[in-house]
Design an enzyme around this catalytic site. Structure first.
Site, PDB file in Angstrom:
ATOM      1  N   ASP A  58      24.515  38.456  61.439  1.00 35.87           N
ATOM      2  CA  ASP A  58      24.290  37.222  60.689  1.00 35.87           C
ATOM      3  C   ASP A  58      22.813  36.824  60.687  1.00 35.87           C
ATOM      4  O   ASP A  58      22.433  35.834  60.064  1.00 35.87           O
ATOM      5  CB  ASP A  58      25.165  36.077  61.211  1.00 35.87           C
ATOM      6  CG  ASP A  58      25.129  35.913  62.714  1.00 35.87           C
ATOM      7  OD1 ASP A  58      24.506  36.733  63.410  1.00 35.87           O
ATOM      8  OD2 ASP A  58      25.737  34.949  63.218  1.00 35.87           O
ATOM      9  N   HIS A  59      21.972  37.600  61.381  1.00 39.19           N
ATOM     10  CA  HIS A  59      20.520  37.425  61.371  1.00 39.19           C
ATOM     11  C   HIS A  59      19.867  38.572  60.616  1.00 39.19           C
ATOM     12  O   HIS A  59      20.355  39.709  60.650  1.00 39.19           O
ATOM     13  CB  HIS A  59      19.950  37.432  62.788  1.00 39.19           C
ATOM     14  CG  HIS A  59      20.394  36.316  63.658  1.00 39.19           C
ATOM     15  ND1 HIS A  59      19.564  35.274  64.035  1.00 39.19           N
ATOM     16  CD2 HIS A  59      21.592  36.063  64.249  1.00 39.19           C
ATOM     17  CE1 HIS A  59      20.216  34.449  64.824  1.00 39.19           C
ATOM     18  NE2 HIS A  59      21.460  34.901  64.965  1.00 39.19           N
TER      19      HIS A  59
ATOM     20  N   ASP B  64      15.221  35.087  69.000  1.00 38.60           N
ATOM     21  CA  ASP B  64      16.063  34.059  68.398  1.00 38.60           C
ATOM     22  C   ASP B  64      15.855  32.796  69.219  1.00 38.60           C
ATOM     23  O   ASP B  64      16.312  32.706  70.355  1.00 38.60           O
ATOM     24  CB  ASP B  64      17.523  34.521  68.421  1.00 38.60           C
ATOM     25  CG  ASP B  64      18.492  33.454  67.925  1.00 38.60           C
ATOM     26  OD1 ASP B  64      18.040  32.357  67.537  1.00 38.60           O
ATOM     27  OD2 ASP B  64      19.708  33.723  67.944  1.00 38.60           O
TER      28      ASP B  64
ATOM     29  N   ASN C 140      18.077  39.660  66.193  1.00 38.28           N
ATOM     30  CA  ASN C 140      19.335  39.337  66.864  1.00 38.28           C
ATOM     31  C   ASN C 140      20.415  40.153  66.168  1.00 38.28           C
ATOM     32  O   ASN C 140      20.795  39.851  65.030  1.00 38.28           O
ATOM     33  CB  ASN C 140      19.630  37.835  66.772  1.00 38.28           C
ATOM     34  CG  ASN C 140      20.944  37.457  67.434  1.00 38.28           C
ATOM     35  OD1 ASN C 140      21.926  38.186  67.364  1.00 38.28           O
ATOM     36  ND2 ASN C 140      20.987  36.295  68.060  1.00 38.28           N
TER      37      ASN C 140
ATOM     38  N   ASP D  43      14.430  32.666  63.881  1.00 40.27           N
ATOM     39  CA  ASP D  43      13.952  33.891  64.531  1.00 40.27           C
ATOM     40  C   ASP D  43      12.457  34.023  64.286  1.00 40.27           C
ATOM     41  O   ASP D  43      12.004  33.937  63.134  1.00 40.27           O
ATOM     42  CB  ASP D  43      14.683  35.111  63.973  1.00 40.27           C
ATOM     43  CG  ASP D  43      16.185  35.016  64.175  1.00 40.27           C
ATOM     44  OD1 ASP D  43      16.665  35.446  65.237  1.00 40.27           O
ATOM     45  OD2 ASP D  43      16.867  34.493  63.264  1.00 40.27           O
TER      46      ASP D  43
ATOM     47  N   GLU E 249      20.990  39.377  71.760  1.00 38.21           N
ATOM     48  CA  GLU E 249      22.454  39.289  71.660  1.00 38.21           C
ATOM     49  C   GLU E 249      23.081  40.682  71.589  1.00 38.21           C
ATOM     50  O   GLU E 249      23.870  41.000  70.691  1.00 38.21           O
ATOM     51  CB  GLU E 249      22.888  38.425  70.474  1.00 38.21           C
ATOM     52  CG  GLU E 249      24.280  37.857  70.682  1.00 38.21           C
ATOM     53  CD  GLU E 249      24.676  36.813  69.651  1.00 38.21           C
ATOM     54  OE1 GLU E 249      25.846  36.373  69.724  1.00 38.21           O
ATOM     55  OE2 GLU E 249      23.859  36.415  68.802  1.00 38.21           O
TER      56      GLU E 249
ATOM     57  N   ASN F 143      16.839  29.695  68.235  1.00 41.17           N
ATOM     58  CA  ASN F 143      17.917  28.735  68.005  1.00 41.17           C
ATOM     59  C   ASN F 143      17.400  27.323  67.744  1.00 41.17           C
ATOM     60  O   ASN F 143      17.937  26.330  68.249  1.00 41.17           O
ATOM     61  CB  ASN F 143      18.904  28.753  69.173  1.00 41.17           C
ATOM     62  CG  ASN F 143      19.998  29.793  68.977  1.00 41.17           C
ATOM     63  OD1 ASN F 143      20.540  29.940  67.883  1.00 41.17           O
ATOM     64  ND2 ASN F 143      20.330  30.527  70.036  1.00 41.17           N
TER      65      ASN F 143
END
Length: 258
Positions: A246-247, A143, A7, A214, A34, A145
């Protein structure tokens, strides 16, 4: 053969960062999520110069998934059937003898939000898409989530029952596993606590306050070929003046070619 998922949290902002990672890690297939851009803005020329080709299911400002491959990829599914209203969140293609899908599960926001119910429906639709393919060589990278177990959260006691940590989300993940999908990182590291996402705020990365959300999931024909699986934590760090996602990327190595 190396497959990865990432991501990137906006490919325009992360393009140079991603290209540097490609050069250093040399994956054969990458599932991206994303993207936050439309198909026409996807950096195909830059990727071709690096030895890759790509197919993209983009969306302006939000969502967007892509598959970046060394070998030609033939699209077999663009969008999750019946869930198009939630945006560009699934793209599957045939790569060699197997199918790979880039998956971006809706966030859900909070347990009491309408988006949480939509997230559960989306996950149910994903299971329905996977079910007839359960005996085929299939990889889902994305991802998701959600944290499948308490081991995948930095503070299960604090967050139990909250978004990413609910029984309803975990039951959907378990359903995917019941269809034959293997969590390849967990298969390789059954007891290891490691994370793939850290909030940008409050020094979460350096404090180790992350979540493993992930995954690379594979059906048994490919899971049997697993040699290694890792979370590329070092690429969550800033490189020179290049901002990270941020991943962190996640990757697997399989014996043999595609």
């Amino acid at each position: 053969m190396r497959l990865a998922s990432w991501n990137v949290n906006g490919l325009r902002a992360r393009q140079s960062f991603f290209l540097r990672w490609l050069g250093e890690r040399s994956p054969d297939v990458v599932a991206l999520q994303e993207l936050k851009l439309e198909d026409g803005h996807f950096p195909r020329a830059e990727l071709e110069a690096a030895g890759y080709r790509a197919i993209c299911h983009g969306q302006k400002s939000w969502n967007g998934v892509a598959l970046v491959t060394r070998e030609p990829a033939e699209p077999v599914q663009v969008g999750l059937p019946g869930q198009e209203a939630l945006g560009a969140r699934l793209l599957a293609a045939r790569v060699g003898a197997f199918t790979v899908a880039s998956v971006y599960v809706p966030n859900g926001k909070s347990v009491g939000h309408d988006d949480f119910a939509r997230k559960l429906v989306w996950l149910d639709a994903l299971a329905e898409w996977v079910a007839p393919r359960r005996d085929e060589p299939l990889v889902l990278g994305g991802d998701f989530n959600l944290c499948p177990t308490g081991l995948d959260s930095w503070n299960e006691e604090r967050f139990r029952g909250r978004i990413f940590h609910t029984d309803a989300e975990r039951e959907r993940f378990a359903r995917l596993q019941s269809l034959g999908l293997v969590d390849l990182f967990r298969a390789r590291h059954p007891e290891r606590q490691a994370f793939s996402w850290w909030d940008y705020r409050a020094g979460s990365f350096h404090r180790g306050q992350g979540l493993r959300i992930d995954f690379l999931l594979a059906t048994s024909p490919l899971a049997a070929r697993l040699r290694e699986a890792e979370i590329d934590r070092d690429w969550r760090k800033k490189r020179d003046d290049l901002p990270p996602s941020d991943h962190a990327p996640v990757w697997i190595d399989l014996d043999g070619a595609a």
